[in-house]
Every structure is written in C-alpha cells, then in structure tokens.
Scaffold this motif. Sequence first.
Motif, mmCIF file in Angstrom:
data_model
loop_
_atom_site.group_PDB
_atom_site.id
_atom_site.type_symbol
_atom_site.label_atom_id
_atom_site.label_comp_id
_atom_site.label_asym_id
_atom_site.label_seq_id
_atom_site.Cartn_x
_atom_site.Cartn_y
_atom_site.Cartn_z
ATOM 1 N N UNK A 123 50.897 -22.310 -1.486
ATOM 2 C CA UNK A 123 49.536 -22.661 -1.916
ATOM 3 C C UNK A 123 49.562 -23.501 -3.190
ATOM 4 N N UNK A 124 50.346 -23.082 -4.157
ATOM 5 C CA UNK A 124 50.381 -23.777 -5.444
ATOM 6 C C UNK A 124 50.955 -25.179 -5.322
ATOM 7 N N UNK A 125 52.006 -25.329 -4.537
ATOM 8 C CA UNK A 125 52.704 -26.609 -4.460
ATOM 9 C C UNK A 125 52.139 -27.558 -3.406
ATOM 10 N N UNK A 181 61.739 -19.787 -9.245
ATOM 11 C CA UNK A 181 61.418 -19.647 -10.670
ATOM 12 C C UNK A 181 60.475 -18.471 -10.937
ATOM 13 N N UNK A 182 60.152 -17.728 -9.883
ATOM 14 C CA UNK A 182 59.270 -16.561 -9.985
ATOM 15 C C UNK A 182 57.880 -16.903 -10.517
ATOM 16 N N UNK A 183 57.462 -18.139 -10.294
ATOM 17 C CA UNK A 183 56.154 -18.563 -10.792
ATOM 18 C C UNK A 183 55.006 -18.023 -9.938
ATOM 19 N N UNK A 184 55.329 -17.547 -8.742
ATOM 20 C CA UNK A 184 54.279 -17.006 -7.865
ATOM 21 C C UNK A 184 53.976 -15.545 -8.150
ATOM 22 N N UNK A 185 54.797 -14.923 -8.987
ATOM 23 C CA UNK A 185 54.625 -13.489 -9.255
ATOM 24 C C UNK A 185 53.244 -13.170 -9.826
ATOM 25 N N UNK A 186 52.776 -14.019 -10.741
ATOM 26 C CA UNK A 186 51.503 -13.748 -11.410
ATOM 27 C C UNK A 186 50.340 -13.713 -10.422
ATOM 28 N N UNK A 187 50.348 -14.622 -9.451
ATOM 29 C CA UNK A 187 49.266 -14.675 -8.471
ATOM 30 C C UNK A 187 49.250 -13.417 -7.601
ATOM 31 N N UNK A 188 50.431 -12.965 -7.187
ATOM 32 C CA UNK A 188 50.501 -11.752 -6.368
ATOM 33 C C UNK A 188 50.086 -10.532 -7.185
ATOM 34 N N UNK A 189 50.530 -10.477 -8.437
ATOM 35 C CA UNK A 189 50.148 -9.351 -9.292
ATOM 36 C C UNK A 189 48.651 -9.334 -9.552
ATOM 37 N N UNK A 190 48.048 -10.502 -9.644
ATOM 38 C CA UNK A 190 46.593 -10.581 -9.818
ATOM 39 C C UNK A 190 45.892 -9.960 -8.610
ATOM 40 N N UNK A 191 46.361 -10.311 -7.413
ATOM 41 C CA UNK A 191 45.767 -9.751 -6.195
ATOM 42 C C UNK A 191 45.945 -8.237 -6.142
ATOM 43 N N UNK A 192 47.141 -7.781 -6.485
ATOM 44 C CA UNK A 192 47.409 -6.348 -6.477
ATOM 45 C C UNK A 192 46.511 -5.613 -7.474
ATOM 46 N N UNK A 193 46.250 -6.267 -8.591
ATOM 47 C CA UNK A 193 45.356 -5.668 -9.578
ATOM 48 C C UNK A 193 43.963 -5.466 -9.026
ATOM 49 N N UNK A 194 43.464 -6.469 -8.305
ATOM 50 C CA UNK A 194 42.143 -6.338 -7.699
ATOM 51 C C UNK A 194 42.143 -5.275 -6.607
ATOM 52 N N UNK A 195 43.213 -5.217 -5.820
ATOM 53 C CA UNK A 195 43.300 -4.202 -4.768
ATOM 54 C C UNK A 195 43.215 -2.804 -5.366
#
Length: 232
Positions: A123-125, A181-195
Amino acid sequence: MANKSTKNKSQSSSKFTFWIIGIIAAFILGFIFLGNHSKTVQKASKETIDYSGQPFLGKKSASVSIIEFGDYKCPNCKNFAANVVPLIQKDLVDTGKAKLYFFNDPFIYVDSTRSAKFAEAVYHELGNDTFWKFHETLYKKQPEDSNAEKTDLYDEKFLVATLKEAAPNADVNKVLDYFHANKADAAVNKDLGYAAKLGVTGTPTIFVDGKPFTGTTLDDLTSMVNKAAKGK
C-alpha cells in the motif's frame, strides 16, 4: 498481541468451521457474523478513528466509513472477501453511500503478521489500487489447509509471488525494501491498537462510523449505513 487474547479470538474464529462454499449469497453475511458478535463488544464505541493512510474502496466524498477488520490467514475472511465484499461494493460503495476500509487484525501467529506487514508495504509503495489487487489475490491464494497450527505458509517467497500477480516485477523491490526495513510495522500496530480499543475479538468484524455492526444481513448493514448518513 497489542492487548489481545489470542485464545479468545481463535475460539471466535473456530465457530465458522462449518462454512460451506456456495451458500446462497443472501445468507452469507449472516453466517459470517452470527458467531463473531457473541464475543464482540456490543456497545457503540466513541473511539475517534484516524482513517488517513488506510486503504479503502469507494469515493473520498462518501460520508460513511465502513471498516472491516481482517486477517489474511483467516478462512472466514477469505469467504468474506470473495462473497460479501462484492455485495457491499455494489450496493454501498459504488453508489457513493460509503467507503470500505480494511484494517489489519492479525492473530493467527507469524503468517498473519508477516502478510499484514507485507500488504502495508504494498500500500505504501505502490498505492491504493495495487494494494487491493494484492489483497484480493492473497485471499484467493489462501491454502485450503491454512490453519493456526501451520506456520510459514505465507513466507516471503509466497508473498513476493503473490505480488507479482498484482504488480510489475520492477515494483517488487520497492516493496521488499520497505518491508525489510520494518517500516510497515507502525501501520499494523496502529490497526491492532484500534482493534483493541474497539473490542474486536474475531475476524471478519465490521464497524460503521466507529460503531459495531451487530446485524446478520446485507439489509441490516445497508440500514445502518443509511442511518449513519442521515445523522451527518
């Protein structure tokens, strides 16, 4: 995982092992949601949701936001993507009534998390359109023997091969660089936070403007969307 109980969520997901491919479309929504909502928070959430940076289907101008929380390794999410999303898109998204967002809620061990992060990298790239091509292809390629006990079915080789079906080969390295580079981690963690904040305990689970969908039919969802639109 991010304030989640994997045991409870696995129990919720297991309620759908009776799923039969080929069920009449009108009944699909009910079969998917009947079990999940027995363990989902029933009260309306007041959680403010930041939709920026989230993949979605529909027109930006649509006033109502539908969220699907899903897991790429969840068989019920695969059925939902194949049989229900097209109905939602036809009746609610293409008509301009609502946008449909996908939020990750990976809970079936390492495969789920790896594929969620890879999808976020896509999605990001490569953008929203390529994300949805990859998203649909990944669900279509979900193995029949996909389950919580079998890991590494969704390894990097599998994910790259899936991406190559949705995007030019030249774009693959962009996604891999972002993913490594683990740059996608933040987006997944954001979703998990909302869940976690919204009380999601099974996938797929749907919210309309931050409120849990507790109905069992497409008509129920349409009614909820129409009510939300009138309240704008």
